[in-house]
Design a protein around this motif. Structure first.
Motif, PDB file in Angstrom:
ATOM      1  N   ARG A 125      10.765   7.975   4.546  1.00  0.00           N
ATOM      2  CA  ARG A 125       9.941   8.505   3.336  1.00  0.00           C
ATOM      3  C   ARG A 125       9.014   9.725   3.927  1.00  0.00           C
ATOM      4  O   ARG A 125       8.613  10.645   2.959  1.00  0.00           O
ATOM      5  CB  ARG A 125       9.075   7.388   2.747  1.00  0.00           C
ATOM      6  CG  ARG A 125       8.024   7.757   1.841  1.00  0.00           C
ATOM      7  CD  ARG A 125       7.153   6.587   1.472  1.00  0.00           C
ATOM      8  NE  ARG A 125       6.212   5.925   2.313  1.00  0.00           N
ATOM      9  CZ  ARG A 125       5.321   5.237   2.326  1.00  0.00           C
ATOM     10  NH1 ARG A 125       5.378   4.584   1.331  1.00  0.00           N
ATOM     11  NH2 ARG A 125       4.420   4.962   3.096  1.00  0.00           N
ATOM     12  N   ALA A 173       3.164   0.418   5.092  1.00  0.00           N
ATOM     13  CA  ALA A 173       2.382   0.973   3.899  1.00  0.00           C
ATOM     14  C   ALA A 173       3.337   1.285   2.930  1.00  0.00           C
ATOM     15  O   ALA A 173       3.432   2.289   2.284  1.00  0.00           O
ATOM     16  CB  ALA A 173       1.482   1.985   4.137  1.00  0.00           C
ATOM     17  N   LEU A 174       4.678   0.851   2.851  1.00  0.00           N
ATOM     18  CA  LEU A 174       5.470   0.902   1.677  1.00  0.00           C
ATOM     19  C   LEU A 174       4.759   0.661   0.259  1.00  0.00           C
ATOM     20  O   LEU A 174       4.150  -0.336   0.096  1.00  0.00           O
ATOM     21  CB  LEU A 174       6.773   0.225   1.971  1.00  0.00           C
ATOM     22  CG  LEU A 174       7.692   0.446   3.214  1.00  0.00           C
ATOM     23  CD1 LEU A 174       8.917   0.020   3.325  1.00  0.00           C
ATOM     24  CD2 LEU A 174       7.924   2.134   3.471  1.00  0.00           C
ATOM     25  N   PHE A 175       5.366   1.402  -0.686  1.00  0.00           N
ATOM     26  CA  PHE A 175       4.908   1.033  -2.003  1.00  0.00           C
ATOM     27  C   PHE A 175       5.622  -0.292  -2.264  1.00  0.00           C
ATOM     28  O   PHE A 175       6.757   0.006  -2.725  1.00  0.00           O
ATOM     29  CB  PHE A 175       5.222   1.918  -2.991  1.00  0.00           C
ATOM     30  CG  PHE A 175       4.516   3.430  -2.538  1.00  0.00           C
ATOM     31  CD1 PHE A 175       3.390   3.497  -2.191  1.00  0.00           C
ATOM     32  CD2 PHE A 175       5.193   4.507  -2.452  1.00  0.00           C
ATOM     33  CE1 PHE A 175       2.640   4.624  -1.336  1.00  0.00           C
ATOM     34  CE2 PHE A 175       4.800   5.686  -2.086  1.00  0.00           C
ATOM     35  CZ  PHE A 175       3.425   5.895  -1.591  1.00  0.00           C
ATOM     36  N   THR A 176       5.087  -1.132  -2.746  1.00  0.00           N
ATOM     37  CA  THR A 176       5.725  -2.532  -3.030  1.00  0.00           C
ATOM     38  C   THR A 176       6.282  -2.667  -4.397  1.00  0.00           C
ATOM     39  O   THR A 176       6.899  -3.420  -4.814  1.00  0.00           O
ATOM     40  CB  THR A 176       5.070  -3.700  -2.703  1.00  0.00           C
ATOM     41  OG1 THR A 176       3.666  -3.611  -3.065  1.00  0.00           O
ATOM     42  CG2 THR A 176       4.604  -3.869  -1.271  1.00  0.00           C
ATOM     43  N   ASN A 177       5.577  -1.687  -5.201  1.00  0.00           N
ATOM     44  CA  ASN A 177       6.016  -1.662  -6.654  1.00  0.00           C
ATOM     45  C   ASN A 177       7.426  -0.725  -7.166  1.00  0.00           C
ATOM     46  O   ASN A 177       7.847  -0.572  -8.018  1.00  0.00           O
ATOM     47  CB  ASN A 177       4.911  -1.174  -7.639  1.00  0.00           C
ATOM     48  CG  ASN A 177       4.460   0.095  -7.070  1.00  0.00           C
ATOM     49  OD1 ASN A 177       4.357   0.327  -6.033  1.00  0.00           O
ATOM     50  ND2 ASN A 177       4.066   0.953  -8.203  1.00  0.00           N
ATOM     51  N   MET A 178       7.976  -0.182  -5.708  1.00  0.00           N
ATOM     52  CA  MET A 178       8.808   0.725  -6.163  1.00  0.00           C
ATOM     53  C   MET A 178      10.157   0.324  -5.248  1.00  0.00           C
ATOM     54  O   MET A 178      10.089  -0.351  -4.247  1.00  0.00           O
ATOM     55  CB  MET A 178       8.786   1.993  -5.600  1.00  0.00           C
ATOM     56  CG  MET A 178       7.518   2.834  -6.434  1.00  0.00           C
ATOM     57  SD  MET A 178       6.914   4.218  -5.813  1.00  0.00           S
ATOM     58  CE  MET A 178       5.711   4.480  -6.676  1.00  0.00           C
ATOM     59  N   LYS A 218       9.378  13.991  -5.544  1.00  0.00           N
ATOM     60  CA  LYS A 218       8.996  13.994  -7.268  1.00  0.00           C
ATOM     61  C   LYS A 218       7.653  14.628  -7.418  1.00  0.00           C
ATOM     62  O   LYS A 218       7.639  15.435  -8.382  1.00  0.00           O
ATOM     63  CB  LYS A 218       9.065  12.492  -7.683  1.00  0.00           C
ATOM     64  CG  LYS A 218      10.548  12.020  -8.026  1.00  0.00           C
ATOM     65  CD  LYS A 218      10.421  10.687  -8.617  1.00  0.00           C
ATOM     66  CE  LYS A 218      11.892  10.343  -8.936  1.00  0.00           C
ATOM     67  NZ  LYS A 218      11.810   8.791  -9.170  1.00  0.00           N
ATOM     68  N   ILE A 219       6.708  14.372  -6.579  1.00  0.00           N
ATOM     69  CA  ILE A 219       5.389  15.060  -6.891  1.00  0.00           C
ATOM     70  C   ILE A 219       5.533  16.380  -6.543  1.00  0.00           C
ATOM     71  O   ILE A 219       4.919  17.173  -7.519  1.00  0.00           O
ATOM     72  CB  ILE A 219       4.454  14.378  -5.620  1.00  0.00           C
ATOM     73  CG1 ILE A 219       4.224  12.877  -5.751  1.00  0.00           C
ATOM     74  CG2 ILE A 219       3.123  15.302  -5.804  1.00  0.00           C
ATOM     75  CD1 ILE A 219       3.110  12.518  -6.776  1.00  0.00           C
ATOM     76  N   PHE A 240       9.355   9.583  -3.531  1.00  0.00           N
ATOM     77  CA  PHE A 240       7.708   9.627  -3.953  1.00  0.00           C
ATOM     78  C   PHE A 240       7.454  11.312  -3.815  1.00  0.00           C
ATOM     79  O   PHE A 240       6.761  11.781  -4.681  1.00  0.00           O
ATOM     80  CB  PHE A 240       6.841   8.566  -3.282  1.00  0.00           C
ATOM     81  CG  PHE A 240       5.692   8.709  -3.837  1.00  0.00           C
ATOM     82  CD1 PHE A 240       5.288   7.642  -5.022  1.00  0.00           C
ATOM     83  CD2 PHE A 240       4.486   9.646  -3.213  1.00  0.00           C
ATOM     84  CE1 PHE A 240       4.234   7.926  -5.546  1.00  0.00           C
ATOM     85  CE2 PHE A 240       3.349   9.490  -3.753  1.00  0.00           C
ATOM     86  CZ  PHE A 240       2.955   8.763  -4.802  1.00  0.00           C
ATOM     87  N   GLY A 241       7.540  11.633  -2.445  1.00  0.00           N
ATOM     88  CA  GLY A 241       6.710  12.782  -2.023  1.00  0.00           C
ATOM     89  C   GLY A 241       7.670  14.015  -2.793  1.00  0.00           C
ATOM     90  O   GLY A 241       6.949  15.112  -3.329  1.00  0.00           O
TER      91      GLY A 241
END
Lengths: 276, 259, 357
Positions: free
Chosen positions: C148, C87-92, C103-104, C100-101
């Motif tokens: 991640r 489940a990696l973010f394919t747009n990044m 930055k949130i 990701f986490g």
């Protein structure tokens, strides 16, 4: 692969379609370009293309762009939440429900436009119903508003289908992963769901914008042949005025928009087009 | 709460999409010629429709063009898809690119370009020109539904058949063709629907004096809507709906049989 | 006594009419490597998703570090998940995925940068920052998914069959990687798998589940050597499970022959199930063991031979490094402490469990 003993057999089998495609797809387009860049004597001219800047034609083009953009935007705003709701449902009859929303896509679009003529007329169904409940009548037939309504009604399924497809392809665990890493639902939508559905959005926009930009039937039927779009102008050149050179020249202007659309689509669609 | 709002949203959109169609079908049974008042039930408009010569000939034209265009486009499209396996990747992408043109291009441009071609070649307009135009825009739809089957095909079965002594033709007929069939059938149905449905390309390639249902409706509408048109629309809606249901049902059944 | 970090209290969960978890209670200690092990549909993934916050139980509570988090949204929980199929973010790209986490949580840029290079180093993928997930192999994507998750410094890492999509060799390598990571990070791992070998290799504590129930918990040694029922015995490794009669303490009658054993307290003349691991069956010349039989099947397995031996009307599975040809007459001997005696299921529920085996 041993299906073909040699490449030659495959080429032989593909040749009828290759010939067909050259004669009926490529040559006709070349003819549009030829007519567009020549005058009645067959000598080269840019006049036909440049005449798009004539006030009447330019106004029609601008109006077409304006109405097509608004219609596309409205389609998007309706279709995106719909796609999200449909893709989040785990019902067994989900497939049926999705079919229900894209079914009108396959129905004759003249008839779909005709229905709105009937509904919107001065003494049509909607106004009669409004009259019964003592509400003022609405008079949008023969206005740009009616054309926008007709465009949205006709092309909405073309926006729903690609958006739904791209949203339903997103792995549920990717959404879960974003939540797991601390993103709230708005952050998850903005950073994951929306970016991942961009190919669907682009393809939806293309599928709505081009037919909306180039239509002449919707404006004729719902605009009362007073509001001319670029499609009407081109149609008239071929069916009334018989100026094929000018008609082709204006079509070349339309083809520039289509080309831009194709390029945008190709950049975003990694699967390489509908047949890829 | 969220669920309820979602349901309401779906309901409103469905209403927006289907209420006009339902209205139109209701009006086709309306005795009153006024479109806004219910004057009682009648089949009059249907009877008038069927006795109308112009409608009958437009219907015949539409159906014969759709059937012929479907047959030719299905054969050409399927053969081309099979040939794609043996072609160089370069030529394959050229074919794919060219085939995408009629689907991405605006119908009005496709229509006028074909019109220019037919005028240039002096092909008498009418039946023949519409048929050639329809075959041209149908082929991409056939290929679109056959190609995924080709891509997912297990060619080892074909080789196994050869290995077991089958002739190439027999092996093809027994292994590859049955695998392709669902794609071919749904491609053919799609081509048929697209052909029935087309207005813009037909409009530019038909010439004068030759009408299909679509162009007939367009002419009538410009003159003012007669209730017969509602009857005609209702019939077309029902026919297209049936075709679509058969299409989805056919592919479902084939999937079930395969399991 | 280690500290309890997570406790599940009387958790039940149904999907539609199907009961997936039935009154499940479980304690997970700080800093342990706990594996939920069971066949597909046993409820192990649902248990993990309830801990992660992706499902809400119908009944029961989830207590994390003394706090009730049953209804807390996943983004508010101090734990992170490594999902099936990554489940990696394919747009990044890789760096953006890992960041990701952080930055949130609005961590400063320099901190995020350090964390990315630290995490990539930890999973042996330095220099992959700008690559896209699609361009990595399955094993590499798995490491990124772990990186991640761990940059967020969770107290618990949940792993949902993380190695399921990898091939055998890679899976074995990753098992060691995960153990090493666990040691280096010093946090709690909760690991879901249906692979008993994976569970035995990596875990401190194994929870064997079937049909929404916990069948047995314990260390890998306890689970392997002292299975408490036929399901566990059968699920963990190969075994011979034979319905027998407990004559009295320390004596059991198997297929008409009496064997000495070390178990007590089952009563007299009571039906029991006896579990004997195939490697615990010794083959001796005829007459020298407890029960005579004949070899009916032979397979070479690399480190050992696997033989089928027909004796007392039962087909025994035997693992031995010494070859006995098919047709050879042999005698079976089992050391008393290698006979594992188990109660025969009584209730219908338990019966149902053993039937699915």
């Amino acid at each position: 692969m041993k299906l073909f003993k040699s490449g030659r057999n495959a080429y032989l089998m593909a040749s009828p379609y290759l010939a067909w495609a050259v004669i009926f797809i490529l040559v006709p387009l070349a003819m549009v370009v030829y007519y567009g860049f020549t005058d009645g004597n067959g000598s080269f001219t840019l006049n036909n293309v440049v005449r798009i800047s004539d006030p009447g034609y330019f106004k029609a083009l601008w109006r077409s762009i304006y109405l097509a953009v608004i219609s596309t935007l409205i389609c998007f705003l309706i279709a995106y939440p719909l796609g999200m709701i449909l893709s989040s449902m785990k019902l067994s009859n989900n497939a049926f429900l999705v079919t229900l929303f894209i079914l009108p896509m396959w129905m004759n679009f003249l008839l779909r436009t005709l229905t709105w003529m009937t509904l919107l007329e001065g003494k049509g169904v909607i106004n009669t119903l409004l009259d019964i409940v003592h509400l003022p009548a609405i008079n949008i037939i023969n206005t740009p508003g009616a054309i926008i309504l007709g465009m949205v009604y006709n092309f909405l399924p073309f926006m729903i289908l690609p958006i739904y497809n791209s949203l339903s392809r997103i792995d549920e665990n990717i959404i879960n992963a974003a939540r797991d890493l601390g993103a709230d639902s708005v952050q998850t939508f903005m950073r994951i769901t929306l970016p991942l559905s961009v190919p669907g959005i682009i393809s939806g926009i293309t599928m709505v914008f081009i037919p909306a930009l180039t239509t002449f039937a919707i404006s004729t039927m719902l605009g009362g042949s007073k509001i001319l779009l670029i499609g009407n102008i081109i149609e008239q050149q071929f069916t009334l005025v018989y100026d094929w050179h000018l008609g082709s020249g204006l079509s070349i202007v339309l083809m520039i928009f289509i080309l831009i659309n194709m390029i945008v689509q190709a950049v975003y669609d990694k699967e390489g087009g509908a047949l890829g | 709460m969220k669920k309820i709002l979602e349901r309401i949203y779906l309901g409103i959109i469905l209403l927006f999409m289907y209420a006009p169609i339902v209205t139109l079908i209701v009006l086709s049974f309306n005795l009153s010629k006024s479109r806004a008042r219910w004057g009682g039930f009648t089949l009059n408009w249907y009877i008038r429709l069927f006795s109308d010569r112009a409608v009958a000939s437009a219907l015949m034209n539409t159906l014969s063009i759709a059937v012929l265009a479907t047959i030719f486009s299905t054969i050409i499209g399927t053969i081309t898809c099979i040939a794609m396996i043996g072609l160089s990747p370069r030529l394959r992408s050229v074919i794919t690119g060219v085939t995408n043109i009629p689907m991405i291009n605006a119908d009005i441009v496709t229509g006028i370009s074909l019109m220019l071609l037919f005028r240039f070649l002096h092909i008498g307009s009418g039946f023949m020109t519409i048929l050639l135009a329809h075959i041209t825009f149908d082929i991409p739809f056939v290929m679109l539904s056959v190609m995924p089957r080709i891509k997912n095909m297990n060619f080892y079965v074909y080789e196994a058949a050869l290995d077991l002594g089958a002739t190439p033709f027999y092996a093809f007929r027994k292994t590859i063709l049955p695998d392709l069939m669902p794609g071919v059938i749904s491609g053919a149905l799609m081509a048929f629907t697209m052909s029935l449905d087309d207005f813009i390309i037909t409009y530019f390639t038909k010439g004068s004096g030759f009408e299909t249902l679509s162009t007939l409706i367009y002419n009538e509408v410009k003159r003012g809507i007669q209730p017969e048109i509602y009857a005609l629309s209702a019939i077309i809606f029902v026919v297209v709906l049936t075709l679509l249901l058969i299409n989805s049902g056919a592919s479902d059944n084939i999937i079930k049989e395969k399991k | 006594m280690p500290k309890t970090l997570i406790s599940l209290e009387h958790i039940s969960k149904s999907f539609g009419s199907q009961l997936v978890l039935d009154d499940l209670s479980l304690s997970i200690y700080e800093n342990s490597f706990v594996t939920l092990l069971g066949p597909s549909g046993c409820g192990k993934t649902t248990t993990l998703r309830i801990i992660g916050g992706f499902e809400t139980p119908d009944n029961g509570r989830v207590i994390f570090d003394g706090e009730d988090i049953t209804r807390l949204a996943p983004n508010k929980r101090q734990l992170n998940t490594v999902f099936q199929k990554y489940a990696l973010f394919t747009n990044m790209n890789i760096a953006e995925n890992i960041a990701f986490g952080l930055k949130i949580k609005n961590k400063p840029e320099s901190y995020i940068k350090d964390k990315i290079s630290y995490a990539l180093k930890l999973v042996n993928l330095e220099g992959y920052e700008t690559r896209m997930p699609d361009s990595l192999s399955g094993g590499q994507q798995q490491r990124i998914a772990i990186a991640r998750a761990i940059v967020n410094e969770p107290k618990v890492l949940l792993l949902d069959e993380p190695l399921g999509a990898l091939d055998l060799k890679l899976r074995q390598d990753m098992q060691y990687e995960l153990k090493r990571l666990k040691e280096e990070l010093g946090i709690t791992f909760i690991y879901v798998t249906h692979d008993q070998e994976e569970a035995l290799t990596m875990s401190d504590h194994i929870v064997v589940m079937n049909q929404g129930y916990i069948q047995q918990e314990g260390t890998p040694e306890q689970i392997y050597n002292e299975p408490e029922n036929a399901f566990v015995a059968d699920f963990i490794g190969d075994s011979n499970i034979i319905r027998s009669t407990m004559i009295r303490d320390e004596l059991v009658e198997i297929l008409g022959t009496r064997f000495a054993c070390v178990d007590k307290g089952f009563g007299e003349n009571k039906p029991v199930d006896v579990v004997i691991r195939p490697e615990d069956v010794e083959l001796l010349p005829p007459g020298e063991g407890s029960m005579d039989g004949v070899v009916t099947g032979l397979t070479f397995k690399g480190v050992h031979y696997e033989m089928d031996v027909e004796a007392g009307g039962f087909e025994w599975l035997v693992h031995s490094t010494r070859l006995s040809e098919v047709g050879k007459k042999v005698s079976i001997k089992v050391d008393p402490f290698n006979l594992q005696i188990m109660n025969v299921p009584e209730s219908e529920d338990e019966e149902a469990i053993s039937e699915t085996v």
